[in-house]
Design an enzyme around this catalytic site. Structure first.
Site, PDB file in Angstrom:
ATOM      1  N   HIS A  63      39.708  34.592  35.590  1.00  0.00           N
ATOM      2  CA  HIS A  63      40.878  33.970  34.960  1.00  0.00           C
ATOM      3  C   HIS A  63      40.647  32.495  34.689  1.00  0.00           C
ATOM      4  CE1 HIS A  63      42.756  32.067  38.573  1.00  0.00           C
ATOM      5  NE2 HIS A  63      42.345  33.117  39.227  1.00  0.00           N
ATOM      6  N   ASP A 113      38.616  28.884  42.426  1.00  0.00           N
ATOM      7  CA  ASP A 113      39.699  29.767  41.944  1.00  0.00           C
ATOM      8  C   ASP A 113      40.205  29.292  40.602  1.00  0.00           C
ATOM      9  OD1 ASP A 113      41.702  31.630  41.780  1.00  0.00           O
ATOM     10  OD2 ASP A 113      43.005  30.656  43.250  1.00  0.00           O
ATOM     11  N   GLU A 141      46.641  34.120  35.414  1.00  0.00           N
ATOM     12  CA  GLU A 141      46.614  35.042  36.548  1.00  0.00           C
ATOM     13  C   GLU A 141      47.577  34.561  37.623  1.00  0.00           C
ATOM     14  OE1 GLU A 141      45.264  36.451  40.549  1.00  0.00           O
ATOM     15  OE2 GLU A 141      45.409  34.413  39.796  1.00  0.00           O
ATOM     16  N   GLU A 142      47.570  33.247  37.855  1.00  0.00           N
ATOM     17  CA  GLU A 142      48.244  32.706  39.040  1.00  0.00           C
ATOM     18  C   GLU A 142      49.747  32.921  39.020  1.00  0.00           C
ATOM     19  OE1 GLU A 142      46.689  31.961  41.514  1.00  0.00           O
ATOM     20  OE2 GLU A 142      44.776  31.017  41.022  1.00  0.00           O
ATOM     21  N   ASP A 181      36.947  36.887  41.285  1.00  0.00           N
ATOM     22  CA  ASP A 181      38.075  35.993  41.575  1.00  0.00           C
ATOM     23  C   ASP A 181      38.237  35.789  43.076  1.00  0.00           C
ATOM     24  OD1 ASP A 181      40.302  34.388  41.397  1.00  0.00           O
ATOM     25  OD2 ASP A 181      41.685  36.015  40.943  1.00  0.00           O
ATOM     26  N   HIS A 224      44.160  27.271  46.320  1.00  0.00           N
ATOM     27  CA  HIS A 224      45.469  26.748  45.908  1.00  0.00           C
ATOM     28  C   HIS A 224      45.762  25.359  46.473  1.00  0.00           C
ATOM     29  CE1 HIS A 224      47.229  31.028  44.968  1.00  0.00           C
ATOM     30  NE2 HIS A 224      46.039  30.841  44.431  1.00  0.00           N
TER      31      HIS A 224
END
Lengths: 487, 487
Positions: free
Chosen positions: B291, B303, B337-338, B365, B436
Site C-alpha cells: 500500500h 509501513d 489501506e490504513e 505489508d 504507526h
C-alpha cells in the site's frame, strides 16, 4: 585502564615515604591511620550487601518522576522538586534538612517547528536548544548550508554563511565511557555563537545523542555577552539523516523554522541538603551530590533523578547501619546543573569557609547503569585506602582506574577548594540514547542497576567517612581528565 | 508450524487423485502441468541470487521516504506518492503504468494535548487515533477510569463510566508472529464506540505497540454509523505507565485533553498499477501488492514503503530476467489501506470480471524483516508446486507453514473472488516498535533484509507466473487464520 601494579607501586612508595617521617617507626595513632582495618572493611561489606537487597532508591525515583516529573530550573516543576526532596529527606530520617536558596536563570521553551520547503517538503522533529532566542514571529526561511563541525565552519568563507541556516551534521559516537559526547557537544555549546558571528541567521544541529528515535536532544548553549545570538535547534537523528539525503541531491535545500522560546528574569531555586550525622566528628563531611533539576522534555529519570535517588538511598543505608561512620554524610541535591551549574557554584562559594571540613566528594550524574570503575583524586599517600575501598566493590565488577577523578559537573566545583573527590565510572553506552530527550523516563531504569549503584556509593561513603586520617587535600592539576563532560 | 509430512501427504493425495482422472496415465500437456521443471526452478534460483545483490528496493525506499514522506490518504503527501509511484514505475520499465482513481475518506490530525491535573500534574505524549472527533475547544476534563480491555469494560457498571475518561491499560505483547497485535488492537478499533455507548466522554488507550519510546502509536478506529463518537487518543507506553502509577496511589486522577482533528469531504486518491508483461499469456496475472499510503506521523518506511519498494523491485527483476515467465506480473500499489482499505476494495470491485485471470496474489505489508515462512491458499493439488517454490527459498531460511494464507489486508480482499494467495511470514518482533509512530523512518530499515524480501517475492512471483496449470481457485473457508490482522 591504568596498571594495577603501577598504582600499587605509588601506594607503597607513599607508605615508605611515611615510614621515613619522624614518627614513622611507631604505628600511627588511630586518628591518623591512612588505611582501613579489617573490621571497617567488614562493616562496609555489610552496607554493600544490604544495598543489593534494597529498592529505596528505585521507589524514590518512581516517586520523583511520577509525582514531580520535568523540573527545569525555575519552573513550577523545579519548585515541586525542592518540596519533594525536603519531604523525602525528612521522612527518611535525615538531619539538618534544609533548602539553600540559589539564583537560577529563567528560560522557557515555547514551541518550535522546522519544515523543509524544497526540494521536497517535509516536517522535521526538532527542539530548541536551551537558551535559544526565538525566531521572528514569521519565522526564518533560508537555504541550508551543511557543516560537519566548528573546525569546518571556521574554514568556510563567510559569504557562504551569511543569510543562511547552518546545519551541523556531526554524529556522536557510542562508547562505554561516553567519550563521544565531549567531541560532539561543542556544536551545541558554541555552534550558534560561531555561526552567528559569521552572519548565519540560525543553526540546526544533528542531535547530540546515539539513538535513532525521532526525539531530539536538547541541552544548554554557552552564551557569552559578546555573542551574536541566533536561534539554535536540534533535529532528531532520523531527521538529520533525511536532511542530509535531500542535500545529497545537489539541489538547494530551503528550510523554514519558527521558535517561540523566551528568557525571563532570573528566579530562585534551591540546593536541598540533608545529613546523616557522624558519630565522632560530625562537623567533618563526606558529600554525596546529584542534581535535582532536569531538562523539560522528559521526566529526568536517568538525568539526574537516578543520582538523586541513589545518593539519598546510599546515605540512608549508612544512617541505618549498625555502626555509623565517624563523620557526617551530607547529601547535596544541587539546583540547576543543566543550565549553568548555579547550585554547585553557590554551594562552593557559600561553603568555601568549611572546605577543610569536606573530606571527600562524589557525584552520581551519568544515569543508573552498570558500575565499572573507580577513580580518585587524592594525595598519593591515600591511594592504599582508595584501593581498599575499591576492593569491597571488586565483586560488583568495579576496577580501579586511576587518580584522575573530576568530581563531575557539580562536585567538580569543589576541587578548586582542595576537596578530594572520587568518580564512579558507569557504562555510558546507552545513556546518550535518552539524555536530554523526552525519552528519559522511569521505564528505562533497571532496578538491579540502581541497587548496584547505591551499593557502590554507600560503601565508598561509609569508608570515606570512617578513614581516620581523611583524604588530605586534592592534588591540584590532573595529568589527564579522563571523565567526559556530562552536561 | 504444521507438519511437513502431513502437508506432503495432502500433496501426494492430490496427485493420486489426479492420477485417477481420465487423462492421467499420460503426462499432462505442458499447459496443465501442476509442478515445475528443473529448468524453471533453476531460473527462479537465478532471479533469487540476483535479488540478493540488488539495492533497487532500498534506494526506492530511500527516495519515497525522503522525497515524499508522510502520505496519509487524501493529503498532498498522498498525491505526491501517487505521482512518485507513476514516475518510478515508468522509469523502471513497467508497462501499462496507470493510476486507477479511488475515493478515500479525509480525516486530518490537528493538535492534541493531554495533561494530568491531579493528584500530580504531568503532560503526556499523546496522539489522536485516526478518525477521532475533536474535543470541544475548551477541552474535556474528567476523572480517569482504568479498564484493561473491552471485556472488562463490559462488566463495569455504567454509572462508573458516565462523564469519565476511560483509560484502556492493556499492553501489547511482543511476538515473532505479531500475534500480540490482534489481541491488543481491539481497544483501538472499538474502545471509543463501546465506552461512548456507556456514557464515557472520551478514551485514552495505552499505545498498541511493543516499544518504550515516548512516541505514541496512532491507527484507525472502526466507526459504525450508529456509534456514539467520542474523542480517542493514544498515550505512549511510558506515559501510560506513569498514569497507572498515579492511579495506583488510590487518589482520583483528573485529566484534561484537547484535540482538534477533523473530518472533511471524501476526496480522491489512486491505486497505482504497473506491469511486467508475460511472454505467453499476458492477460493472466500474478498480483504483487503493497500500500502506497502511510500514517502521517512517520515517513511510512516499514509501513508500507518497504512493501512498495520490495514488490516494485521484485517485479522489475523479473522484467530483467533472461527469460520472462509466461504470465504478467502486476504490481498494485493500493490507496488508503490504513483508513479503510479503500484501494483494495475498489480494485476487487472493478477487477472482479477479470478475477479468473488472476493466478495468484501476494502482499508485503509487515515491514522489511527476516523472512521465516511461506503460507499458501491454493487447491490441494497445487501444494506440490508450492513446496517446490518454498524449496527455492529454503536456503534463505523460509519454511513452509501451511495452506492458511490470508492475503493480508489488501490482497486478502481478492480471496472472496476465489483468487489464490500466498503470504510470506517475516519476523514481526520489532515491527510493532515502530508501527504507526513518528519513528517509522528509513534509518530503521536494514538493506540486507530488504534484499532477502525482494528475493523471496521475486522467486514466488516468477514461478507462480510460469506454472502451466496455474493455481485454480482459492479454497473458500480456512480451517484457521493464522496470520494476524496487520493494519
Amino acid at each position: 585502564m591504568r596498571s594495577r601494579a603501577g598504582l600499587l607501586g605509588i601506594g607503597l612508595l607513599a607508605l615508605s615515604e611515611a615510614a621515613c617521617a619522624p614518627v614513622a617507626r611507631a604505628a600511627p595513632p588511630a586518628s591518623t591511620a591512612l588505611t582501613f582495618t579489617d573490621d571497617q572493611l567488614a562493616r562496609a561489606r555489610e552496607v554493600r550487601d544490604r544495598a543489593l537487597q534494597d529498592d529505596t532508591a528505585y521507589e524514590l525515583l518512581r516517586s520523583l518522576t511520577s509525582r514531580v516529573g520535568p523540573r527545569l530550573a525555575g519552573t513550577p516543576g523545579d519548585a515541586a522538586a525542592v518540596a519533594w526532596a525536603l519531604e523525602q529527606l525528612r521522612a527518611l530520617g535525615f538531619q539538618n534538612v534544609r533548602a539553600e536558596r540559589v539564583k537560577v536563570p529563567s528560560w522557557r521553551r515555547g514551541e518550535c517547528r522546522v519544515e523543509l520547503l524544497s526540494p521536497w517538503p517535509q516536517t522535521c522533529a526538532a527542539v530548541a536548544l536551551g537558551g535559544s532566542p526565538a525566531t521572528p514571529a514569521a519565522g526564518i526561511e533560508a537555504e541550508v548550508v551543511p557543516v560537519t563541525n566548528l573546525d569546518e565552519l571556521a574554514r568556510i568563507d563567510s559569504s557562504r554563511l551569511a543569510g543562511r541556516i547552518v546545519f551541523f551534521t556531526g554524529r556522536m559516537n557510542r562508547a562505554t565511557d561516553g567519550s563521544g559526547y565531549g567531541r560532539a557537544v561543542t556544536v551545541r555549546s558554541r555552534g550558534a555563537a560561531e555561526a552567528g558571528r559569521r552572519g548565519a541567521l540560525a543553526i540546526v544541529i544533528r542531535s547530540v545523542g546515539t539513538d535513532r528515535n525521532r526525539l531530539p536532544h536538547t541541552g544548554a548553549m554557552r552564551q557569552d555577552s559578546s555573542d551574536t545570538r541566533i536561534p539554535a535547534l536540534a533535529l532528531s537523528n532520523p531527521d538529520a539523516d533525511m536532511l542530509e539525503d535531500q542535500l545529497a541531491s545537489g539541489r538547494p535545500v530551503r528550510m523554514r523554522m519558527t521558535n517561540t522560546s523566551s528568557w525571563a528574569d532570573s528566579t530562585w531555586s534551591a540546593n536541598v541538603i540533608g545529613e546523616i550525622p557522624g558519630r565522632e566528628r560530625p562537623r567533618e563531611l563526606v558529600v554525596l551530590g546529584a542534581h535535582l533539576d532536569s531538562w523539560d522534555l522528559g521526566t529526568g529519570a536517568h538525568d539526574d533523578g537516578a543520582g538523586v535517588a541513589i545518593m539519598t538511598a546510599a546515605a540512608r543505608l549508612i544512617g541505618e547501619a549498625k555502626s555509623r561512620p565517624k563523620r557526617t554524610i551530607r547529601v547535596v541535591l544541587f539546583a540547576n546543573e543543566e543550565f549553568g551549574l548555579s547550585g554547585a557554584r553557590a554551594y562552593a562559594r557559600e561553603h568555601a569557609a568549611e572546605a577543610g571540613l569536606h573530606v571527600l566528594g562524589m557525584e552520581s550524574d551519568l544515569g543508573a547503569y552498570l558500575p565499572l570503575g573507580l577513580r580518585s583524586r587524592v594525595p598519593a599517600d591515600r591511594l592504599p585506602a582508595i584501593r581498599q575501598m575499591q576492593s569491597v566493590l571488586a565483586p560488583l565488577g568495579v576496577e580501579y582506574r586511576g587518580n584522575d577523578a573530576s568530581g563531575d559537573a557539580d562536585v567538580g566545583q569543589l576541587v578548586p577548594l582542595g576537596i578530594p573527590v572520587c568518580d564512579l565510572d558507569t557504562d555510558a553506552s546507552e545513556y546518550f540514547d535518552l539524555h536530554h530527550t523526552a525519552n528519559d523516563t522511569f521505564d528505562k531504569v533497571d532496578p538491579l542497576l540502581v541497587r548496584k549503584n547505591v551499593a557502590c556509593y554507600a560503601v565508598l561513603a561509609w569508608l570515606a567517612a570512617d578513614l581516620p586520617a581523611g583524604f588530605g587535600r586534592a592534588p591540584a592539576a590532573p595529568a589527564t581528565t579522563a571523565t567526559p563532560a556530562r552536561r
